[in-house]
Design a protein around this motif. Sequence first.
Motif, PDB file in Angstrom:
ATOM      1  N   PHE A 299       0.833  -1.205   0.000  1.00  0.00           N
ATOM      2  CA  PHE A 299       0.000   0.000   0.000  1.00  0.00           C
ATOM      3  C   PHE A 299       0.870   1.258   0.000  1.00  0.00           C
ATOM      4  N   ILE A 300       1.875   1.277   0.871  1.00  0.00           N
ATOM      5  CA  ILE A 300       2.773   2.444   0.951  1.00  0.00           C
ATOM      6  C   ILE A 300       3.551   2.603  -0.345  1.00  0.00           C
ATOM      7  N   LYS A 301       3.973   1.490  -0.929  1.00  0.00           N
ATOM      8  CA  LYS A 301       4.745   1.544  -2.163  1.00  0.00           C
ATOM      9  C   LYS A 301       3.927   2.132  -3.303  1.00  0.00           C
ATOM     10  N   ILE A 302       2.646   1.765  -3.357  1.00  0.00           N
ATOM     11  CA  ILE A 302       1.789   2.271  -4.425  1.00  0.00           C
ATOM     12  C   ILE A 302       1.548   3.766  -4.271  1.00  0.00           C
ATOM     13  N   ILE A 303       1.138   4.203  -3.073  1.00  0.00           N
ATOM     14  CA  ILE A 303       0.761   5.609  -2.902  1.00  0.00           C
ATOM     15  C   ILE A 303       1.957   6.546  -2.960  1.00  0.00           C
ATOM     16  N   THR A 304       3.154   6.021  -2.802  1.00  0.00           N
ATOM     17  CA  THR A 304       4.354   6.864  -2.896  1.00  0.00           C
ATOM     18  C   THR A 304       5.006   6.794  -4.276  1.00  0.00           C
ATOM     19  N   SER A 305       4.440   5.993  -5.174  1.00  0.00           N
ATOM     20  CA  SER A 305       5.016   5.881  -6.512  1.00  0.00           C
ATOM     21  C   SER A 305       4.689   7.124  -7.333  1.00  0.00           C
ATOM     22  N   LYS A 306       5.526   7.403  -8.297  1.00  0.00           N
ATOM     23  CA  LYS A 306       5.357   8.581  -9.138  1.00  0.00           C
ATOM     24  C   LYS A 306       4.096   8.480  -9.987  1.00  0.00           C
ATOM     25  N   GLY A 307       3.810   7.268 -10.490  1.00  0.00           N
ATOM     26  CA  GLY A 307       2.625   7.085 -11.321  1.00  0.00           C
ATOM     27  C   GLY A 307       1.336   7.346 -10.561  1.00  0.00           C
ATOM     28  N   PHE A 308       1.266   6.885  -9.306  1.00  0.00           N
ATOM     29  CA  PHE A 308       0.061   7.099  -8.502  1.00  0.00           C
ATOM     30  C   PHE A 308      -0.121   8.591  -8.196  1.00  0.00           C
ATOM     31  N   LYS A 309       0.960   9.264  -7.825  1.00  0.00           N
ATOM     32  CA  LYS A 309       0.856  10.689  -7.508  1.00  0.00           C
ATOM     33  C   LYS A 309       0.396  11.488  -8.722  1.00  0.00           C
ATOM     34  N   SER A 310       0.929  11.158  -9.885  1.00  0.00           N
ATOM     35  CA  SER A 310       0.515  11.849 -11.110  1.00  0.00           C
ATOM     36  C   SER A 310      -0.953  11.585 -11.414  1.00  0.00           C
ATOM     37  N   ALA A 311      -1.385  10.332 -11.232  1.00  0.00           N
ATOM     38  CA  ALA A 311      -2.781   9.984 -11.497  1.00  0.00           C
ATOM     39  C   ALA A 311      -3.722  10.675 -10.512  1.00  0.00           C
ATOM     40  N   LEU A 312      -3.328  10.722  -9.239  1.00  0.00           N
ATOM     41  CA  LEU A 312      -4.152  11.390  -8.228  1.00  0.00           C
ATOM     42  C   LEU A 312      -4.253  12.880  -8.520  1.00  0.00           C
ATOM     43  N   PHE A 313      -3.151  13.484  -8.933  1.00  0.00           N
ATOM     44  CA  PHE A 313      -3.165  14.905  -9.280  1.00  0.00           C
ATOM     45  C   PHE A 313      -4.085  15.166 -10.472  1.00  0.00           C
ATOM     46  N   GLY A 314      -4.028  14.272 -11.479  1.00  0.00           N
ATOM     47  CA  GLY A 314      -4.905  14.436 -12.637  1.00  0.00           C
ATOM     48  C   GLY A 314      -6.371  14.325 -12.272  1.00  0.00           C
ATOM     49  N   THR A 315      -6.700  13.387 -11.379  1.00  0.00           N
ATOM     50  CA  THR A 315      -8.084  13.238 -10.934  1.00  0.00           C
ATOM     51  C   THR A 315      -8.547  14.470 -10.158  1.00  0.00           C
ATOM     52  N   CYS A 316      -7.679  14.985  -9.305  1.00  0.00           N
ATOM     53  CA  CYS A 316      -8.028  16.173  -8.512  1.00  0.00           C
ATOM     54  C   CYS A 316      -8.155  17.419  -9.378  1.00  0.00           C
ATOM     55  N   MET A 317      -7.613  17.379 -10.591  1.00  0.00           N
ATOM     56  CA  MET A 317      -7.777  18.493 -11.527  1.00  0.00           C
ATOM     57  C   MET A 317      -9.102  18.405 -12.282  1.00  0.00           C
ATOM     58  N   THR A 318      -9.426  17.226 -12.767  1.00  0.00           N
ATOM     59  CA  THR A 318     -10.582  17.086 -13.659  1.00  0.00           C
ATOM     60  C   THR A 318     -11.908  16.924 -12.924  1.00  0.00           C
ATOM     61  N   ALA A 319     -11.929  16.131 -11.852  1.00  0.00           N
ATOM     62  CA  ALA A 319     -13.201  15.825 -11.185  1.00  0.00           C
ATOM     63  C   ALA A 319     -13.895  17.071 -10.622  1.00  0.00           C
ATOM     64  N   PRO A 320     -13.216  17.946  -9.866  1.00  0.00           N
ATOM     65  CA  PRO A 320     -13.913  19.133  -9.359  1.00  0.00           C
ATOM     66  C   PRO A 320     -14.370  20.070 -10.470  1.00  0.00           C
ATOM     67  N   CYS A 321     -13.556  20.240 -11.507  1.00  0.00           N
ATOM     68  CA  CYS A 321     -13.945  21.122 -12.617  1.00  0.00           C
ATOM     69  C   CYS A 321     -15.165  20.567 -13.337  1.00  0.00           C
ATOM     70  N   THR A 322     -15.172  19.270 -13.583  1.00  0.00           N
ATOM     71  CA  THR A 322     -16.324  18.651 -14.234  1.00  0.00           C
ATOM     72  C   THR A 322     -17.577  18.797 -13.385  1.00  0.00           C
ATOM     73  N   ALA A 323     -17.450  18.565 -12.082  1.00  0.00           N
ATOM     74  CA  ALA A 323     -18.607  18.669 -11.193  1.00  0.00           C
ATOM     75  C   ALA A 323     -19.159  20.096 -11.162  1.00  0.00           C
ATOM     76  N   LEU A 324     -18.281  21.083 -11.118  1.00  0.00           N
ATOM     77  CA  LEU A 324     -18.726  22.490 -11.095  1.00  0.00           C
ATOM     78  C   LEU A 324     -19.456  22.856 -12.385  1.00  0.00           C
ATOM     79  N   LEU A 325     -18.909  22.444 -13.529  1.00  0.00           N
ATOM     80  CA  LEU A 325     -19.560  22.745 -14.798  1.00  0.00           C
ATOM     81  C   LEU A 325     -20.902  22.022 -14.917  1.00  0.00           C
ATOM     82  N   CYS A 326     -20.966  20.798 -14.441  1.00  0.00           N
ATOM     83  CA  CYS A 326     -22.228  20.043 -14.472  1.00  0.00           C
ATOM     84  C   CYS A 326     -23.290  20.710 -13.620  1.00  0.00           C
ATOM     85  N   VAL A 327     -22.900  21.158 -12.434  1.00  0.00           N
ATOM     86  CA  VAL A 327     -23.848  21.828 -11.543  1.00  0.00           C
ATOM     87  C   VAL A 327     -24.330  23.137 -12.169  1.00  0.00           C
TER      88      VAL A 327
END
Length: 326
Positions: free
Chosen positions: A117-145
Amino acid sequence: ACVPVFLYCFFSFMIVLLFGSPGSSTLETEIYRAARASLDFRTAAALALIETLCAMTVLFIYGARKGAARTETPERTEKIEYAFAAVIAALVTFFFLAPLAGIAAGGFSAKGGILSFIKIITSKGFKSALFGTCMTAPCTALLCVAAGFTYAAYIRLRDPLGKSEILKTLPMLPMALSSVVMGVGMTIAVRRASIATLVLAETALAWPLAFRQIYASLCVVPQAAIDAGRMLSPVAPDMIFRIMIPSAKRGIVSAFGFCFAVSMGDTALPLVLSVPRFDTLSLYTYRLASAYRFSDACICGTILCALCALVFALGNKINNFGSLYG
């Protein structure tokens, strides 16, 4: 409730790719293969047209059936309701809670346990993916609302009695488009996708979910309050900000949470659009699973579920706080 479930199953994509037997296919996967693997956009367009027409037929049948069902008033006894609730609870436990528990167990029972679990969440790929999700999901939700509230307010003012089935059915038409069809269409239109393209595509597909929840909240507002607001204020936005938005607050918060979760869990659009040097948590989970790293995929899936649950919990807390002090 059956219509969205049918459409989600009809447009199923990732489950077919991951768990479908060799040689098995659906319209959705064939559209993806024709457009992305073979670059046969003519075949992809033909299949997309067939799929969309099938989905739109279901939606129009739903609209006609909904209008005809208003005269039906079946009587239900309390015992039948309790029995039905018990059956639904059992189905939810078996088909929803049990798979989630299995995903969590699959991630933490793998070799390495908490270290994996620690290895996954500290990997570069996971951090990049989490950052991408945190960019798109709130913007999409705001535009939808924003889109859902605008159209819901328009219908509430234009058709106060809710007699126009056409105005209420039109927002469901985007639900007849699948993520793959939308992604292929956007790819043809813009050639090189970007994060903004992804957000706009997800908004175009998900805003009907926001509309349904916000419109239900606006329908509760008494017509006398809206008429009084129109008379007392010559400025139209004043009535919207003082009456409509506060009255629809619960629906707006819930709509934000649902659209946030839909964007966060969307894998098809990020995969089809293939934004350069960009990843999301759901797409990262799919790539781990397709590489047979199932324990790592389970860990990412557990985190994805936890983030969605956190958003819904925060939305519920905001609604409860507004009920107490609003």
